[in-house]
Motif scaffolding. Sequence first.
Motif, PDB file in Angstrom:
ATOM      1  N   HIS A  90       2.005  -4.899  -7.003  1.00 56.27           N
ATOM      2  CA  HIS A  90       0.999  -4.951  -8.071  1.00 56.27           C
ATOM      3  C   HIS A  90       1.000  -3.710  -8.950  1.00 56.27           C
ATOM      4  O   HIS A  90       0.710  -3.788 -10.131  1.00 56.27           O
ATOM      5  CB  HIS A  90      -0.402  -5.155  -7.483  1.00 56.27           C
ATOM      6  CG  HIS A  90      -0.641  -6.538  -6.994  1.00 56.27           C
ATOM      7  ND1 HIS A  90      -0.821  -7.606  -7.831  1.00 56.27           N
ATOM      8  CD2 HIS A  90      -0.711  -7.042  -5.743  1.00 56.27           C
ATOM      9  CE1 HIS A  90      -1.010  -8.707  -7.117  1.00 56.27           C
ATOM     10  NE2 HIS A  90      -0.944  -8.393  -5.846  1.00 56.27           N
ATOM     11  N   HIS A 183      -0.626 -15.482  -6.484  1.00 61.42           N
ATOM     12  CA  HIS A 183      -0.046 -15.428  -5.130  1.00 61.42           C
ATOM     13  C   HIS A 183       0.407 -16.782  -4.574  1.00 61.42           C
ATOM     14  O   HIS A 183       0.063 -17.150  -3.452  1.00 61.42           O
ATOM     15  CB  HIS A 183      -1.060 -14.816  -4.154  1.00 61.42           C
ATOM     16  CG  HIS A 183      -1.498 -13.453  -4.535  1.00 61.42           C
ATOM     17  ND1 HIS A 183      -2.583 -13.212  -5.368  1.00 61.42           N
ATOM     18  CD2 HIS A 183      -1.002 -12.234  -4.207  1.00 61.42           C
ATOM     19  CE1 HIS A 183      -2.733 -11.916  -5.533  1.00 61.42           C
ATOM     20  NE2 HIS A 183      -1.795 -11.288  -4.847  1.00 61.42           N
ATOM     21  N   HIS A 247      -7.007  -7.897   0.025  1.00 59.71           N
ATOM     22  CA  HIS A 247      -7.134  -8.256  -1.392  1.00 59.71           C
ATOM     23  C   HIS A 247      -6.944  -9.758  -1.566  1.00 59.71           C
ATOM     24  O   HIS A 247      -6.505 -10.442  -0.656  1.00 59.71           O
ATOM     25  CB  HIS A 247      -6.225  -7.409  -2.292  1.00 59.71           C
ATOM     26  CG  HIS A 247      -4.814  -7.882  -2.485  1.00 59.71           C
ATOM     27  ND1 HIS A 247      -3.842  -7.750  -1.519  1.00 59.71           N
ATOM     28  CD2 HIS A 247      -4.198  -8.466  -3.544  1.00 59.71           C
ATOM     29  CE1 HIS A 247      -2.700  -8.227  -1.985  1.00 59.71           C
ATOM     30  NE2 HIS A 247      -2.874  -8.675  -3.207  1.00 59.71           N
ATOM     31  N   ALA A 249      -5.292 -12.350  -1.980  1.00 55.70           N
ATOM     32  CA  ALA A 249      -3.906 -12.814  -2.005  1.00 55.70           C
ATOM     33  C   ALA A 249      -3.716 -14.158  -1.311  1.00 55.70           C
ATOM     34  O   ALA A 249      -2.601 -14.653  -1.241  1.00 55.70           O
ATOM     35  CB  ALA A 249      -2.999 -11.768  -1.350  1.00 55.70           C
ATOM     36  N   LEU A 267      -7.767  -9.582  -7.224  1.00 60.22           N
ATOM     37  CA  LEU A 267      -6.422 -10.166  -7.255  1.00 60.22           C
ATOM     38  C   LEU A 267      -5.356  -9.094  -7.108  1.00 60.22           C
ATOM     39  O   LEU A 267      -4.255  -9.348  -6.654  1.00 60.22           O
ATOM     40  CB  LEU A 267      -6.210 -10.940  -8.562  1.00 60.22           C
ATOM     41  CG  LEU A 267      -6.933 -12.286  -8.667  1.00 60.22           C
ATOM     42  CD1 LEU A 267      -6.891 -12.810 -10.098  1.00 60.22           C
ATOM     43  CD2 LEU A 267      -6.348 -13.300  -7.698  1.00 60.22           C
ATOM     44  N   GLU A 322       4.182  -9.778  -0.001  1.00 59.74           N
ATOM     45  CA  GLU A 322       4.557  -9.261  -1.320  1.00 59.74           C
ATOM     46  C   GLU A 322       5.771  -8.355  -1.212  1.00 59.74           C
ATOM     47  O   GLU A 322       6.404  -8.022  -2.210  1.00 59.74           O
ATOM     48  CB  GLU A 322       3.363  -8.541  -1.937  1.00 59.74           C
ATOM     49  CG  GLU A 322       2.229  -9.518  -2.213  1.00 59.74           C
ATOM     50  CD  GLU A 322       0.980  -8.887  -2.785  1.00 59.74           C
ATOM     51  OE1 GLU A 322       0.878  -7.650  -2.792  1.00 59.74           O
ATOM     52  OE2 GLU A 322       0.098  -9.649  -3.222  1.00 59.74           O
TER      53      GLU A 322
HETATM   54 ZN    ZN Z   1      -1.377  -9.408  -4.364  1.00 55.41          ZN
END
Ligand code: ZN
Length: 351
Positions: A90, A183, A247, A249, A267, A322
């Motif tokens: 991010h 996501h 978070h 996700a 987000l 991620e």
């Molecule tokens: Zn994320």
Amino acid sequence: MKQAKKAWIRRLSQGFLLTIILLAAAACGNNTNQPADNAQTTDDSNADAASDSERISVVTSFYPLYFLATEIGGEHVQVVNLIASGIEPHDWTPKSRDLSTASNAELFLYHGAGLEGWVDDFLKGLSKDSTVVTKEISSGISLINGIEEEPEHEDEHEGAHEDEHDGEQHAEEEHDHNGVDPHTWVSPKSALVLAKNVMNSLVEADDVHQSDYEKNFEALKVKLEAIDAEYTEQLSQTKNKNIVVSHQAFGYLARDYGLNQVPIMGLSPEAEPRAQDLLDIAKFVKENDVKYIFFEELVSDQLARTLASEADVDTMVLNPLEGLTSEQEAAGDSYLTLMERNLQNLVQALQ
Ligand SMILES: [Zn+2]
């Protein structure tokens, strides 16, 4: 490599069906993650692999696409992931060498749906002589918006908070205003769509190997469908449906498997919550018999731990996939093994 593969398989001992499928797949797999400079690239240790000059050079924007491109591309691709292991995507932004890496590639795959706030400028900045084909891999997925309201409190501060981050990141700003949740890959159901888009992109770039890409896609599809079936079956039986996460996700996972996501952060993990939000979530945890607060490895676990101690519960990992940590990469972990572990943790937490 052998060791890594063994560890990788051992971790799956609880998913018997999946283990069988993966063992079969491991026998024909020939890609491995090798950190090179600041990026991941495929390894060319397999004697049967095509020489570098014959392989399609593919650049991906973040780990899940790197995983899909190596799985589906097999021996016909050389994949470079722009984001190094251990880095949370991010707040990553490309450097000029990333532009030249992508400019020199044949295929550049990015997720879209607002994940890569930098991508519009990046695509404009590609070399004028570049013949790279660029593909937005999330296309075709039914996107959802981020959470507007949470169970115990209004979240109206979020938009205003993100307005503070103006400046060069225009695309990101637009995305935040739209509130689209990027996501998609966290749900195996949308991962299947991503996989198909990656296959189509590879076929378009290199139609000579179309049948191999299709074959590799079908093998991966079987594994993703097995994970999907396990999630559906096991999560339908859990008593509790509330997941309190680091978070925001897990919206697609929550949508596809009947869970309720309560995120500590927005987000993007940079958007920090107010003290009142934390108190509200702690209250929610106590009132709803939530037993664990989930944290993730690429982001500080401090807030999750603070909240857990406030609510007197434990913490556990729920990986938003991620990116891999360096340790996970060295241990041979992948999207598949981490999804499997996520399910084990979810089942334990929600019983
Ligand atoms: Zn994320």
